[in-house]
Motif scaffolding. Sequence first.
Motif, short mmCIF file in Angstrom:
data_model
loop_
_atom_site.label_atom_id
_atom_site.label_comp_id
_atom_site.label_asym_id
_atom_site.label_seq_id
_atom_site.Cartn_x
_atom_site.Cartn_y
_atom_site.Cartn_z
N PRO A 178 -8.00 9.14 3.19
CA PRO A 178 -8.14 8.69 4.59
C PRO A 178 -6.84 8.82 5.40
N THR A 179 -5.71 9.05 4.72
CA THR A 179 -4.47 9.20 5.48
C THR A 179 -3.90 10.62 5.40
N GLU A 183 -11.00 15.65 8.96
CA GLU A 183 -11.23 14.25 9.35
C GLU A 183 -9.96 13.64 9.94
N ALA A 184 -10.15 12.72 10.89
CA ALA A 184 -9.00 12.02 11.48
C ALA A 184 -8.42 11.06 10.44
N HIS A 185 -7.10 10.95 10.41
CA HIS A 185 -6.51 9.95 9.52
C HIS A 185 -6.32 8.67 10.33
N PHE A 186 -6.21 7.56 9.65
CA PHE A 186 -6.04 6.33 10.43
C PHE A 186 -4.84 5.52 10.00
N ASP A 187 -4.51 4.54 10.84
CA ASP A 187 -3.29 3.76 10.70
C ASP A 187 -3.63 2.42 10.05
N PRO A 188 -3.31 2.25 8.76
CA PRO A 188 -3.70 1.01 8.08
C PRO A 188 -3.07 -0.24 8.67
N LEU A 203 0.85 -1.19 0.00
CA LEU A 203 0.00 0.00 0.00
C LEU A 203 0.88 1.24 0.00
N PHE A 204 0.87 1.93 -1.13
CA PHE A 204 1.67 3.15 -1.29
C PHE A 204 0.89 4.28 -0.61
N ASN A 205 1.38 4.76 0.50
CA ASN A 205 0.66 5.81 1.23
C ASN A 205 1.34 7.15 1.00
N ASN A 206 0.73 7.95 0.10
CA ASN A 206 1.27 9.29 -0.15
C ASN A 206 0.33 10.37 0.39
N GLN A 207 -0.67 9.93 1.14
CA GLN A 207 -1.58 10.84 1.86
C GLN A 207 -2.50 11.67 0.98
N ILE A 208 -2.66 11.28 -0.29
CA ILE A 208 -3.46 12.14 -1.17
C ILE A 208 -3.97 11.34 -2.37
#
Lengths: 377, 254
Positions: free
Chosen positions: B134-135, B151-156, B119-124
């Motif tokens: 969501p992040t 909104e709160a972000h969450f920890d996958p 999961l590439f998490n680039n926050q956008i």
Amino acid sequence: MQGTVRLMQGNQACAHAAIAAGCTFFAGYPITPSSEIAEELARLLPRMGGKFIQMEDEIAAMAACIGASIGGHKVLTATSGPGFSLKQENLGFAVYTEIPCVVVNVMRGGPSTGLPTSPAQGDVMQARWGTHGDHPMVVLAPASVREIYDLTIQAFNLSELCRTPVILLYDEVIGHMREKTEVPDPSQFKIIDRKQSTSSPDAYLPYKGDEDDVPAFVRFGEGYRYHITGLAHDERGFPTQNPRVVEAKQRRLHRKVEQRREEIVAHEAFLLDDAEIAIFAYGVTARSARAAIRTARKEGIRVGLFRPISLWPFPDLELEKLAGQVKAIVVAEMNLGQLIYEVDRVVHGQTRIVAYQKASGEPVHPEEILTAVREHR
Amino acid sequence: MFDYEQYFRREMMPHIWCKGCGNGVILKALLRAIHRLDLSKDQIAMVSGIGCSSRLTGYVDCNTLHTTHGRALAFATGLKLARPEVTVIVITGDGDGLAIGGNHLIHAARRNIDLTCLLFNNQIYGMTGGQVSPTTPEELFSTTSPYGNIEAHFDPCRLVEGAGGTFVARGTAFRTIPLEKLIAEGIQHKGFSFIEILTTCPEIHGRRNKLGTPAEMLQALAKTTLPTGVLRKTSAPEYTEVCEGIIARAQGRG
């Protein structure tokens, strides 16, 4: 070889026919009134060495089927109303990426949650146009338990032949009723498997149609490394926005179904030879029509039944011929007007079209059709 | 010098990623991990959804499947169940895998099916032009949070742990050697392996929020306060093997 005679439920017949057609994978999600198909296959598939999985939702069930078909399996999913809506996006993915799969939609009352245990024929246009974009669709509509069996096999065959999804569309009554059914012996039907590539991995073009406009298939993991995408793609499977390539693909998609018209399009003509009134009906409504016709004939009314078996492609030519012969066509449907517009398009003013429509969640009674026929004799 | 070319589809170049994007760094780590494990390209299937990261599958010379938005894990589940002998790697992003496809992540983890999910998490949402995901951290700006994210972000990783994931790890596009090792370990793990990879979107996300140059953004990943490395590793029956057991039982062999 003779078949065996059994008391069978419609949904059960679908499950058994799927196995007979060579289905080795089912992914589904519980929904009334189609769940018996999943329940029966959960029991049957492992015995045949096949795989069954209940997914987390309808979308995932459609996706898993496509994934398994890419892995070389013949796949089935079954659903109803709300679930059919959820499957639409991935159904379009299967059309565009040319991955064979069979989808059963047992129609219940709608829209929305509607009438989960009651019949309707409200998804006829959705089956044709439910997924976005311009696309061909093959939809078959059985009207008996035995016909569910036969058309399930036909659905798999056409799906494999054309590399396109095929929808088996029937109402809750047909799905849930039980009747004496002669289950055919495997020697009585043919099984078609998707065409395999004979070219070398280097020369393989996964989206180049052959003469029949259908590209040859290779399952993943066989050394033919290729790309499958829902983006517009060229013959190599790679994304493209080249207008010529995009249009050529689009036209080939349609052509591969159109040029098989004779194999796909089917209808039943019942007592139409001397008829001056025709009833146009499908699914459970056609059964009521048949009963109405028997009574009407006793009253001296020359009436017959035109029952489309393939709803899409629509039996244009066959119906057009009839239009010149009868003085009225009574279109009976369990909706407030869907296939009647197709009838109207084909008839094109040649004869009078009379609607008998019902949207109460109850099947159309023979007496209701009879009344309509008497009024228009 | 590692020969990346052997894994690329030259005809698909140039790629669509912006200059300074972290995705290329992750792609290279993935290819080195595949090489390290000596996996044949023929036996690998890569399945992705929709978004910038999901375009990766087009560039790699394997069996590749670019599916619909959020559904990569569901397609991959069917493929893996159909062909357990194929190594299936799923590429997704924070929007694809956690928003529209979040349900499939929970259930792939719960089933413990032998997929490796990166999961590439680039926050956008990069490909669609920079919408809140969501992040996305609280208060950061995006095209759909013009007054700051509320909104709160969450920890996958914690989500996947909670769903029963048997291999959960977090790496970054900054520390590429540990990332390569994490990916290799994830692929080797029998069961569902989930690797969240913190990466950067300097063009769409960074500029709007003044997060610095691409290099500075990558360096900032090194300072993450989130735990990295293997966060959870346990063993549980793997789904496709359990299915084979069911078949044996149904056939009276088990």
